[in-house]
Motif scaffolding. Sequence first.
Motif, PDB file in Angstrom:
ATOM      1  N   GLU A   9      36.589 -65.285  14.683  1.00  0.00           N
ATOM      2  CA  GLU A   9      35.434 -65.761  15.444  1.00  0.00           C
ATOM      3  C   GLU A   9      34.207 -64.909  15.105  1.00  0.00           C
ATOM      4  O   GLU A   9      34.173 -63.715  15.415  1.00  0.00           O
ATOM      5  N   PRO A  10      33.199 -65.496  14.463  1.00  0.00           N
ATOM      6  CA  PRO A  10      32.017 -64.717  14.059  1.00  0.00           C
ATOM      7  C   PRO A  10      31.337 -63.968  15.201  1.00  0.00           C
ATOM      8  O   PRO A  10      30.873 -62.837  15.009  1.00  0.00           O
ATOM      9  N   SER A  11      31.288 -64.547  16.373  1.00  0.00           N
ATOM     10  CA  SER A  11      30.611 -63.867  17.487  1.00  0.00           C
ATOM     11  C   SER A  11      31.349 -62.584  17.895  1.00  0.00           C
ATOM     12  O   SER A  11      30.723 -61.648  18.399  1.00  0.00           O
ATOM     13  N   ASN A  12      32.650 -62.525  17.665  1.00  0.00           N
ATOM     14  CA  ASN A  12      33.415 -61.311  17.966  1.00  0.00           C
ATOM     15  C   ASN A  12      33.188 -60.235  16.910  1.00  0.00           C
ATOM     16  O   ASN A  12      33.231 -59.046  17.211  1.00  0.00           O
ATOM     17  N   MET A  13      32.968 -60.653  15.675  1.00  0.00           N
ATOM     18  CA  MET A  13      32.883 -59.723  14.559  1.00  0.00           C
ATOM     19  C   MET A  13      31.463 -59.246  14.252  1.00  0.00           C
ATOM     20  O   MET A  13      31.281 -58.178  13.681  1.00  0.00           O
ATOM     21  N   GLN A  14      30.454 -60.018  14.630  1.00  0.00           N
ATOM     22  CA  GLN A  14      29.067 -59.700  14.288  1.00  0.00           C
ATOM     23  C   GLN A  14      28.639 -58.283  14.679  1.00  0.00           C
ATOM     24  O   GLN A  14      27.944 -57.620  13.905  1.00  0.00           O
ATOM     25  N   PRO A  15      29.034 -57.760  15.845  1.00  0.00           N
ATOM     26  CA  PRO A  15      28.581 -56.411  16.215  1.00  0.00           C
ATOM     27  C   PRO A  15      29.029 -55.304  15.255  1.00  0.00           C
ATOM     28  O   PRO A  15      28.465 -54.216  15.254  1.00  0.00           O
ATOM     29  N   PHE A  16      30.018 -55.577  14.422  1.00  0.00           N
ATOM     30  CA  PHE A  16      30.557 -54.562  13.520  1.00  0.00           C
ATOM     31  C   PHE A  16      29.939 -54.608  12.125  1.00  0.00           C
ATOM     32  O   PHE A  16      30.282 -53.800  11.270  1.00  0.00           O
ATOM     33  N   PHE A  17      29.039 -55.558  11.904  1.00  0.00           N
ATOM     34  CA  PHE A  17      28.421 -55.716  10.595  1.00  0.00           C
ATOM     35  C   PHE A  17      26.930 -55.427  10.664  1.00  0.00           C
ATOM     36  O   PHE A  17      26.266 -55.725  11.655  1.00  0.00           O
TER      37      PHE A  17
ATOM     38  N   ASP B 156      24.682 -56.720   8.543  1.00  0.00           N
ATOM     39  CA  ASP B 156      23.879 -57.846   8.064  1.00  0.00           C
ATOM     40  C   ASP B 156      24.332 -59.145   8.713  1.00  0.00           C
ATOM     41  O   ASP B 156      25.445 -59.254   9.209  1.00  0.00           O
ATOM     42  N   SER B 157      23.446 -60.123   8.712  1.00  0.00           N
ATOM     43  CA  SER B 157      23.758 -61.401   9.357  1.00  0.00           C
ATOM     44  C   SER B 157      24.822 -62.194   8.606  1.00  0.00           C
ATOM     45  O   SER B 157      25.510 -63.020   9.192  1.00  0.00           O
ATOM     46  N   GLY B 158      24.993 -61.934   7.312  1.00  0.00           N
ATOM     47  CA  GLY B 158      26.019 -62.621   6.524  1.00  0.00           C
ATOM     48  C   GLY B 158      27.390 -61.990   6.679  1.00  0.00           C
ATOM     49  O   GLY B 158      28.367 -62.449   6.100  1.00  0.00           O
ATOM     50  N   MET B 159      27.473 -60.918   7.450  1.00  0.00           N
ATOM     51  CA  MET B 159      28.715 -60.183   7.728  1.00  0.00           C
ATOM     52  C   MET B 159      29.446 -59.787   6.440  1.00  0.00           C
ATOM     53  O   MET B 159      30.644 -59.990   6.283  1.00  0.00           O
ATOM     54  N   LYS B 160      28.696 -59.164   5.550  1.00  0.00           N
ATOM     55  CA  LYS B 160      29.261 -58.656   4.296  1.00  0.00           C
ATOM     56  C   LYS B 160      29.315 -57.131   4.281  1.00  0.00           C
ATOM     57  O   LYS B 160      30.141 -56.553   3.604  1.00  0.00           O
ATOM     58  N   THR B 161      28.409 -56.486   5.026  1.00  0.00           N
ATOM     59  CA  THR B 161      28.310 -55.028   5.025  1.00  0.00           C
ATOM     60  C   THR B 161      28.690 -54.473   6.392  1.00  0.00           C
ATOM     61  O   THR B 161      28.047 -54.779   7.394  1.00  0.00           O
ATOM     62  N   MET B 162      29.748 -53.654   6.399  1.00  0.00           N
ATOM     63  CA  MET B 162      30.175 -53.039   7.657  1.00  0.00           C
ATOM     64  C   MET B 162      29.160 -51.977   8.083  1.00  0.00           C
ATOM     65  O   MET B 162      28.501 -51.365   7.249  1.00  0.00           O
ATOM     66  N   LYS B 163      29.070 -51.767   9.369  1.00  0.00           N
ATOM     67  CA  LYS B 163      28.211 -50.706   9.907  1.00  0.00           C
ATOM     68  C   LYS B 163      28.821 -49.348   9.566  1.00  0.00           C
ATOM     69  O   LYS B 163      30.000 -49.245   9.232  1.00  0.00           O
TER      70      LYS B 163
ATOM     71  N   CYS C 130      45.087 -56.807  13.849  1.00  0.00           N
ATOM     72  CA  CYS C 130      45.045 -55.853  12.735  1.00  0.00           C
ATOM     73  C   CYS C 130      46.429 -55.295  12.425  1.00  0.00           C
ATOM     74  O   CYS C 130      46.702 -54.929  11.279  1.00  0.00           O
ATOM     75  N   ASN C 131      47.294 -55.226  13.410  1.00  0.00           N
ATOM     76  CA  ASN C 131      48.653 -54.747  13.191  1.00  0.00           C
ATOM     77  C   ASN C 131      49.576 -55.830  12.640  1.00  0.00           C
ATOM     78  O   ASN C 131      50.701 -55.539  12.269  1.00  0.00           O
ATOM     79  N   ASP C 132      49.110 -57.057  12.564  1.00  0.00           N
ATOM     80  CA  ASP C 132      49.866 -58.171  11.991  1.00  0.00           C
ATOM     81  C   ASP C 132      49.407 -58.348  10.545  1.00  0.00           C
ATOM     82  O   ASP C 132      48.251 -58.684  10.290  1.00  0.00           O
ATOM     83  N   ALA C 133      50.290 -58.114   9.598  1.00  0.00           N
ATOM     84  CA  ALA C 133      49.918 -58.143   8.179  1.00  0.00           C
ATOM     85  C   ALA C 133      49.275 -59.464   7.763  1.00  0.00           C
ATOM     86  O   ALA C 133      48.278 -59.474   7.039  1.00  0.00           O
ATOM     87  N   ALA C 134      49.814 -60.570   8.219  1.00  0.00           N
ATOM     88  CA  ALA C 134      49.280 -61.879   7.819  1.00  0.00           C
ATOM     89  C   ALA C 134      47.902 -62.132   8.422  1.00  0.00           C
ATOM     90  O   ALA C 134      47.013 -62.652   7.754  1.00  0.00           O
ATOM     91  N   MET C 135      47.712 -61.766   9.669  1.00  0.00           N
ATOM     92  CA  MET C 135      46.433 -62.007  10.344  1.00  0.00           C
ATOM     93  C   MET C 135      45.349 -61.055   9.849  1.00  0.00           C
ATOM     94  O   MET C 135      44.178 -61.411   9.789  1.00  0.00           O
ATOM     95  N   SER C 136      45.723 -59.832   9.493  1.00  0.00           N
ATOM     96  CA  SER C 136      44.724 -58.834   9.129  1.00  0.00           C
ATOM     97  C   SER C 136      44.256 -58.942   7.684  1.00  0.00           C
ATOM     98  O   SER C 136      43.199 -58.417   7.342  1.00  0.00           O
TER      99      SER C 136
ATOM    100  N   GLN D  28      38.919 -54.976   5.586  1.00  0.00           N
ATOM    101  CA  GLN D  28      37.867 -53.974   5.698  1.00  0.00           C
ATOM    102  C   GLN D  28      37.654 -53.571   7.159  1.00  0.00           C
ATOM    103  O   GLN D  28      37.557 -52.388   7.482  1.00  0.00           O
ATOM    104  N   PHE D  29      37.593 -54.557   8.046  1.00  0.00           N
ATOM    105  CA  PHE D  29      37.428 -54.279   9.468  1.00  0.00           C
ATOM    106  C   PHE D  29      38.619 -53.473   9.994  1.00  0.00           C
ATOM    107  O   PHE D  29      38.447 -52.462  10.682  1.00  0.00           O
ATOM    108  N   CYS D  30      39.829 -53.908   9.671  1.00  0.00           N
ATOM    109  CA  CYS D  30      41.026 -53.234  10.176  1.00  0.00           C
ATOM    110  C   CYS D  30      41.130 -51.809   9.636  1.00  0.00           C
ATOM    111  O   CYS D  30      41.523 -50.895  10.368  1.00  0.00           O
ATOM    112  N   ALA D  31      40.759 -51.607   8.372  1.00  0.00           N
ATOM    113  CA  ALA D  31      40.783 -50.257   7.805  1.00  0.00           C
ATOM    114  C   ALA D  31      39.814 -49.349   8.554  1.00  0.00           C
ATOM    115  O   ALA D  31      40.134 -48.192   8.844  1.00  0.00           O
ATOM    116  N   GLN D  32      38.652 -49.871   8.884  1.00  0.00           N
ATOM    117  CA  GLN D  32      37.658 -49.100   9.638  1.00  0.00           C
ATOM    118  C   GLN D  32      38.192 -48.793  11.044  1.00  0.00           C
ATOM    119  O   GLN D  32      38.039 -47.694  11.551  1.00  0.00           O
ATOM    120  N   LEU D  33      38.843 -49.760  11.647  1.00  0.00           N
ATOM    121  CA  LEU D  33      39.419 -49.571  12.980  1.00  0.00           C
ATOM    122  C   LEU D  33      40.527 -48.516  12.943  1.00  0.00           C
ATOM    123  O   LEU D  33      40.564 -47.627  13.776  1.00  0.00           O
TER     124      LEU D  33
END
Length: 91
Positions: free
Chosen positions: A27-35, A37-44, A68-74, A79-84
């Motif tokens: 869900e983009p609205s859940n992930m946007q705060p961690f990026f 840029d608006s294209g969600m390519k660059t992590m904060k 993130c702990n589920d291999a298939a879902m993550s 990149q997000f899960c590694a940062q987490l």
Amino acid sequence: MNIKAICVGAFALSVVGGVAFAGVLDEPSNMQPFFADSGMKTMKSSADFETAWKATPKGMQVSMMKECNDAAMSKPHAQFCAQLFALGHHS
């Protein structure tokens, strides 16, 4: 059986099934705060990522960690899960 009814039923199941497999990380609205840029390519940066994480509701944090702990879902969100995980948020 009527072929039209079978096709409509198959289509309905595929639509419902597709929604069921989408997770909170999709869900983009859940992930946007961690990026940054608006294209969600660059992590904060780590500090900004942690700030965004702390501002995320606890229930959402639990869901994100679970995915993130589920291999298939993550996999698409590696990149997000590694940062987490770098912040020490894994089980």
